[in-house]
Design an enzyme around this catalytic site. Structure first.
Site, PDB file in Angstrom:
ATOM      1  N   ASN A 177       0.830  -1.212   0.000  1.00 56.02           N
ATOM      2  CA  ASN A 177       0.000   0.000   0.000  1.00 56.02           C
ATOM      3  C   ASN A 177       0.864   1.261   0.000  1.00 56.02           C
ATOM      4  OD1 ASN A 177      -2.464  -1.382  -0.013  1.00 56.02           O
ATOM      5  ND2 ASN A 177      -2.492  -1.559   2.209  1.00 56.02           N
ATOM      6  N   HIS A 226      -1.749  -6.815   5.778  1.00 54.30           N
ATOM      7  CA  HIS A 226      -2.899  -6.912   6.683  1.00 54.30           C
ATOM      8  C   HIS A 226      -2.507  -7.654   7.963  1.00 54.30           C
ATOM      9  CE1 HIS A 226      -6.038  -6.302   3.240  1.00 54.30           C
ATOM     10  NE2 HIS A 226      -5.232  -5.278   3.417  1.00 54.30           N
ATOM     11  N   TYR A 235      -0.897  -9.146  -2.600  1.00 50.25           N
ATOM     12  CA  TYR A 235      -0.157  -7.936  -2.238  1.00 50.25           C
ATOM     13  C   TYR A 235       1.331  -8.071  -2.545  1.00 50.25           C
ATOM     14  CZ  TYR A 235      -4.173  -5.764   0.008  1.00 50.25           C
ATOM     15  OH  TYR A 235      -5.399  -5.178   0.242  1.00 50.25           O
ATOM     16  N   ARG A 289      -7.339 -13.556   0.007  1.00 49.94           N
ATOM     17  CA  ARG A 289      -8.742 -13.536  -0.387  1.00 49.94           C
ATOM     18  C   ARG A 289      -8.904 -13.445  -1.899  1.00 49.94           C
ATOM     19  NH1 ARG A 289      -7.769  -8.087   0.690  1.00 49.94           N
ATOM     20  NH2 ARG A 289      -8.927  -6.603  -0.634  1.00 49.94           N
ATOM     21  N   GLU A 378      -7.732 -14.599   4.955  1.00 45.34           N
ATOM     22  CA  GLU A 378      -8.727 -13.580   5.251  1.00 45.34           C
ATOM     23  C   GLU A 378      -9.916 -13.598   4.293  1.00 45.34           C
ATOM     24  OE1 GLU A 378      -6.620  -9.900   4.794  1.00 45.34           O
ATOM     25  OE2 GLU A 378      -6.911  -9.853   2.633  1.00 45.34           O
TER      26      GLU A 378
END
Length: 712
Positions: A177, A226, A235, A289, A378
């Protein structure tokens, strides 16, 4: 004299101040050119021209496109984002000198109108990612293209859009991120020619290329996001793609990626990310996910311009010393060469991620577990709704590569390959109970290895089921053991051997016994089952079921943003049945990838493999041909075999190599990551027992393998 010196210093300072911006402006031009070239190489002229033709015809006078639900703030696949995607497409056609629409005045007017419409409405999603990453990146790319194009955007509109882009605080974010927000700040800085902004954006962009105990690149070179959520792909792909992309934009400038950062980034890409690929297909365990998104496992597919071929090409330009390795990976990914092409044998245990990669030219066999140090896979944003059991020992078994590609909508989610869990009649039991990951429930999850071979184990304690699960990795075989399988909950417990796309016949160990199409067969104490060049052997028998039925489902079933239409396909599924409320049940199976026919199954001998013990306290396998013994101690104890005796005073995993050599090697790891030393006594070849006080790695390396030479 002093006055003259002062005048010279002032003059020198003035010359520096005047020359520095010129130097920076030249670099801004280099950076913008690199960004533009990268964006324009994504689309062939024919596709770009056709797309632009349709978009120009449908654009309304107010700058909006019909059919886009602009006011819908949906968290996934945000509809309004499509406006910027379409604006980017016509901008590419306008600035690309080989395009039919190059410097077309009508296209230019359409771009200005579409951007003005976007600025005036300022649409937003209920998902921060679109507002702070996706939309600013798309805007930034458009502005860079126009800055390099045949006609500049009106200054007032450009400046307002640059202000609008300033969303998301890159210094507050971590991992992928942070890099994503830094990327659109690099776009913004290059358009504004803002030295201070470029300095800080580049610093923040490269900051995640460092080993950390937080989110990002771990000390075992896995990747977390996360919290303690393993994200080698998903990610991890965003991270490696954005970092390489930024590094390529800055190449040849004073902002170029430092050599040590490039080496660290390349280590993750070469030694982890690419090894989790089989051909062009990613291990489903690494997607988080994202496993519930169509085409996510096939890295040939360009998702948000993150196609693997482009990424590999960028990596080659930045680091030519690994060109042959990357070219082989590109051939595999493009399917110009088989999935086995130039794959080197390796075995990696990731003690931070609770994950094992076991690779051979002929196959990949990877295992995902979870501990109280990591998070279960997740759900979030209504994605991966049924993946409750994904981290409980899921095994990704690939030869061709696409064995699991897009099978997820029709998976039976209480029968994930490798997992032991309760047998549910409906999807209700497989739903994940909390968004963004729950902590694992056990300290005992880990592995020991020497980079070629190894063993891994997991003390399963979840959903009213307990089991000791272990995997022993060799060249031709993987031995999978389970013991102490118990549950007081109603209903049966199962262990799934595999659930993948059906590819050809399923053979059973009777003469000419081929399963009928779309059928289910119960097997009592079978010796083997064969499907798709993989043999499954059952040295301890057991009660199993095998199916090649057509299964149905929809993407919407597992991901609310995906298509609701039902799909169907034939699935190979093989599982143990441990009956209701099992108490200390067990299983044993051996996976042998690369057996070409039923005839070879019938004659195949697992030479050298000996299952020494399979209990809730100790699991062990000897491979005499490889001259090694692998042992899992769930508590302190002793193992006696025909050739060795091994005692450990604490829980551990031991791998004894070169047993009949003069100097055997002992590899040991603590899956609980709680001990600083373990006392081990080893006796081999009828020699005198040798007592070792094995000092174990600590800190960030707790759980990694320690090596000891036995003998003089």
């Amino acid at each position: 004299m002093v006055k003259i010196l002062r005048q010279c210093l002032v003059a020198g300072r003035l010359i520096f101040l005047l020359s520095a911006p010129v130097y920076s402006q030249n670099e801004f031009s280099i950076i913008r050119t690199a960004i533009s070239n990268s964006m324009l190489e994504d689309d062939p002229d024919s596709l770009l021209n056709n797309a632009t033709s349709g978009l120009m015809a449908s654009l309304q006078k107010d700058g909006a496109w019909p059919g886009i639900d602009y006011a819908n703030p949906r968290r996934t696949y945000w509809p309004a984002n499509e406006h910027l995607v379409r604006t980017e497409t016509i901008t590419k056609a306008f600035v690309k000198n080989s395009s039919r629409y190059y410097a077309d005045v009508n296209v230019y007017k359409a771009i200005v109108t579409a951007l003005q419409y976007w600025y005036d409405r300022d649409y937003s999603s209920s998902n921060w990612w679109y507002n702070q990453i996706s939309a600013p990146q798309l805007l930034g790319g458009i502005l860079v293209l126009l800055k390099q194009g045949p006609e500049q955007l009106p200054v007032l509109l450009q400046d307002k859009l640059l202000v609008r882009m300033n969303r998301g605080e890159m210094w507050r974010q971590t991992g992928a991120n942070k890099v994503d927000i830094a990327l659109h700040n690099i776009y913004r800085a290059s358009v504004k020619e803002d030295v201070a902004l470029m300095d800080s954006a580049v610093q923040e962009a490269f900051q995640p290329i460092a080993l950390t105990s937080g989110e990002g690149l771990q000390y075992d070179y896995s990747n977390m996001q996360h919290g303690r959520q393993m994200m080698i792909s998903s990610y991890g792909q965003v991270f490696v793609d954005a970092e390489y992309k930024i590094a390529s934009f800055l190449q040849g400038t004073r902002y170029a990626i430092p050599a040590d950062k490039l080496k660290l980034l390349s280590t993750f890409f070469y030694e982890v990310f690419l090894k989790a690929l089989r051909g062009s297909y990613m291990d489903f365990n690494t997607e988080g996910r994202g496993i519930s998104r169509r085409d996510i496992l096939d890295k040939r597919i360009v998702v948000d311009k993150r196609g693997m071929t482009k990424l590999l090409r960028i990596a080659m330009r930045l680091d030519s010393s690994h060109e042959s390795y990357l070219m082989a990976a590109e051939k595999r990914c493009r399917q110009d060469a088989p999935a086995s092409y130039k794959v080197s044998p390796s075995h990696i245990h990731f003690w931070k991620a609770d994950y094992d990669l076991h690779l051979r030219p002929g196959y990949s066999f990877n295992v995902r577990t979870v501990s109280n140090r990591t998070l279960r896979t997740e759900t979030g944003n209504d994605e991966n709704l049924l993946g409750n059991f994904l981290p409980d020992g899921a095994t990704n078994i690939q030869r061709r590569g696409g064995e699991y590609n897009n099978i997820q909508p029709i998976w039976e989610w209480d029968k994930i390959p490798g997992v032991t869990n309760r047998d549910y009649n409906t999807d209700e039991g497989t739903k994940i109970r909390k968004d963004w990951g729950l902590p694992g429930t056990t300290a005992f999850a880990g592995g020991a290895g020497d980079s070629l071979y190894g063993a891994a184990a997991y003390d399963l304690q979840y959903d009213s089921v307990s089991a000791k699960k272990a995997w022993f990795f060799f060249d031709k075989e993987i031995v999978c053991l389970g013991a102490g399988i118990s549950s007081k909950a109603a209903g049966a417990v199962t262990t799934t051997v595999n659930q993948c796309w059906l590819n050809g016949p399923v053979r059973l160990p009777a003469i000419n016994n081929t399963m009928k199409n779309n059928s289910v067969t119960r097997l009592e104490n079978p010796t083997w089952v064969w499907h798709d060049s993989i043999g499954y052997f059952f040295p301890a028998g057991g009660s199993l079921t095998v199916s090649n039925q057509i299964q149905t489902g929809s993407w919407h079933r597992i991901n609310k943003s995906q298509a609701i239409e039902e799909m169907a396909g034939s699935v190979f599924k093989l599982w143990f049945i441990h009956k209701a409320r099992p108490a200390n049940s067990s299983y044993a199976y051996v996976v042998v990838p690369g057996i070409g026919s039923e005839k070879k199954m019938s004659s195949y001998k697992m030479r050298g493999i000996q299952i020494e013990q399979n209990t809730a306290f100790l699991q062990a396998v000897t491979h005499t041909e490889l001259d090694m013994l692998q042992v899992v101690f769930y508590k302190g104890g002793t193992l006696k075999t025909a050739d060795a005796e091994v005692t450990a005073d604490k829980p551990c995993i031991i791998y004894l190599k070169n047993m009949h050599h003069k100097k055997p090697v002992l590899y040991i790891a603590d899956p609980t990551q709680q001990n600083d030393s373990i006392q081990v006594t080893v006796q081999v070849n009828n020699n005198k027992p040798l007592q070792l006080q094995c000092i174990l790695p600590q800190g960030e390396y707790a759980g990694s393998t320690a090596q000891f030479i036995i003998g003089n």
